[in-house]
Design a protein around this motif. Structure first.
Motif, PDB file in Angstrom:
ATOM      1  N   GLN A 133       0.805  -1.202   0.113  1.00 48.82           N
ATOM      2  CA  GLN A 133      -0.099  -0.098  -0.089  1.00 48.82           C
ATOM      3  C   GLN A 133       0.933   1.122   0.048  1.00 48.82           C
ATOM      4  OE1 GLN A 133      -3.248  -0.432  -0.345  1.00 48.82           O
ATOM      5  NE2 GLN A 133      -3.987   1.529  -0.070  1.00 48.82           N
ATOM      6  N   VAL A 134       0.346   2.165  -0.762  1.00 54.33           N
ATOM      7  CA  VAL A 134       1.224   3.486  -0.870  1.00 54.33           C
ATOM      8  C   VAL A 134       0.365   4.608  -0.867  1.00 54.33           C
ATOM      9  CG1 VAL A 134       2.541   4.760  -2.328  1.00 54.33           C
ATOM     10  CG2 VAL A 134       3.099   2.484  -2.490  1.00 54.33           C
ATOM     11  N   SER A 169       4.258   7.462   1.452  1.00 53.20           N
ATOM     12  CA  SER A 169       4.411   6.712   2.932  1.00 53.20           C
ATOM     13  C   SER A 169       3.879   5.181   2.344  1.00 53.20           C
ATOM     14  CB  SER A 169       3.540   7.165   3.716  1.00 53.20           C
ATOM     15  OG  SER A 169       2.096   7.167   3.468  1.00 53.20           O
ATOM     16  N   GLY A 170       4.574   4.354   2.820  1.00 50.36           N
ATOM     17  CA  GLY A 170       4.223   2.955   2.728  1.00 50.36           C
ATOM     18  C   GLY A 170       5.543   2.308   1.816  1.00 50.36           C
ATOM     19  N   TYR A 171       5.302   1.035   1.274  1.00 53.97           N
ATOM     20  CA  TYR A 171       6.380   0.735   0.439  1.00 53.97           C
ATOM     21  C   TYR A 171       6.743   0.924  -0.859  1.00 53.97           C
ATOM     22  CZ  TYR A 171       9.492  -3.107  -0.947  1.00 53.97           C
ATOM     23  OH  TYR A 171      10.630  -3.841  -1.533  1.00 53.97           O
ATOM     24  N   ILE A 172       7.809   1.828  -1.153  1.00 58.41           N
ATOM     25  CA  ILE A 172       8.466   2.199  -2.222  1.00 58.41           C
ATOM     26  C   ILE A 172       9.572   1.393  -2.734  1.00 58.41           C
ATOM     27  CG2 ILE A 172       9.172   3.800  -3.911  1.00 58.41           C
ATOM     28  CD1 ILE A 172       6.322   4.504  -2.808  1.00 58.41           C
ATOM     29  N   SER A 173       9.378   0.567  -3.700  1.00 59.81           N
ATOM     30  CA  SER A 173      10.598  -0.302  -3.910  1.00 59.81           C
ATOM     31  C   SER A 173      11.347   0.405  -5.315  1.00 59.81           C
ATOM     32  CB  SER A 173       9.985  -1.643  -4.618  1.00 59.81           C
ATOM     33  OG  SER A 173       9.611  -1.786  -5.724  1.00 59.81           O
ATOM     34  N   ASN A 208       9.493   0.694  -8.614  1.00 61.50           N
ATOM     35  CA  ASN A 208       8.314   1.652  -8.522  1.00 61.50           C
ATOM     36  C   ASN A 208       8.499   2.487  -9.653  1.00 61.50           C
ATOM     37  OD1 ASN A 208       6.999   1.638  -5.237  1.00 61.50           O
ATOM     38  ND2 ASN A 208       7.124   0.085  -6.823  1.00 61.50           N
ATOM     39  N   ASN A 260      11.279   9.189  -0.243  1.00 59.82           N
ATOM     40  CA  ASN A 260       9.855   9.331   0.395  1.00 59.82           C
ATOM     41  C   ASN A 260       9.279  10.373  -0.373  1.00 59.82           C
ATOM     42  OD1 ASN A 260       9.772   6.697   1.575  1.00 59.82           O
ATOM     43  ND2 ASN A 260      10.757   7.647   3.298  1.00 59.82           N
ATOM     44  N   THR A 309       3.731  -0.087  -8.967  1.00 57.62           N
ATOM     45  CA  THR A 309       4.708  -0.901  -8.566  1.00 57.62           C
ATOM     46  C   THR A 309       5.804  -1.402  -9.432  1.00 57.62           C
ATOM     47  OG1 THR A 309       3.286  -2.723  -8.584  1.00 57.62           O
ATOM     48  CG2 THR A 309       3.356  -1.936  -6.527  1.00 57.62           C
ATOM     49  N   TYR A 343      -1.568   3.916  -7.664  1.00 58.56           N
ATOM     50  CA  TYR A 343      -1.940   4.834  -6.489  1.00 58.56           C
ATOM     51  C   TYR A 343      -1.836   6.260  -6.848  1.00 58.56           C
ATOM     52  CZ  TYR A 343      -0.428   0.491  -3.952  1.00 58.56           C
ATOM     53  OH  TYR A 343      -0.547  -0.849  -3.801  1.00 58.56           O
TER      54      TYR A 343
END
Length: 126
Positions: free
Chosen positions: A1-2, A25-29, A32, A75, A98, A115
């Protein structure tokens, strides 16, 4: 979730500058895609600029080349907008996906992003 939150919009005169920010915020790989999009009243949402999460710039819309610069920090996604024109007036959104496709117009196509932030208004007067 982002989760994405834009800021930095406002009203400026033609020729002026603004810097938009997008807090993520959340998982940014590393895989992305991150992008800026805009939508003017009565028009479709369009891609402005895109970058990978590790900072590789993917594309700019022809209408903003040489005037806008996309960049990122951990971020946070930025859009530096210089030499603003009345036709730049729109709601500006940041978006994330993603995965990325680096070829063609993929990174500037809104439907490829999952997102989205709520947007920040930019108004340029002549």
């Amino acid at each position: 979730q982002v989760h994405l939150v834009e800021s930095g919009g406002g009203s400026v005169q033609a020729g002026g500058s603004l810097r938009l920010s997008c807090a993520a915020s959340g998982y940014i790989s590393a895989s992305n895609c991150l992008g800026w999009f805009r939508q003017a009243p009565g028009k479709e949402r369009e891609g402005v600029a895109a970058i990978t999460a590790i900072g590789v710039i993917l594309a700019y819309a022809d209408s903003v080349k040489g005037r806008f610069t996309i960049s990122r920090a951990p971020n946070t996604l930025y859009l530096q907008m210089n030499d603003l024109r009345p036709e730049d007036t729109a709601m500006y959104y940041c978006a994330a996906q993603t995965s990325c496709s680096v070829g063609g117009t993929w990174s500037l196509t809104p439907r490829n992003y999952y997102y989205w932030g709520q947007g920040t208004q930019v108004t340029v007067s002549s």
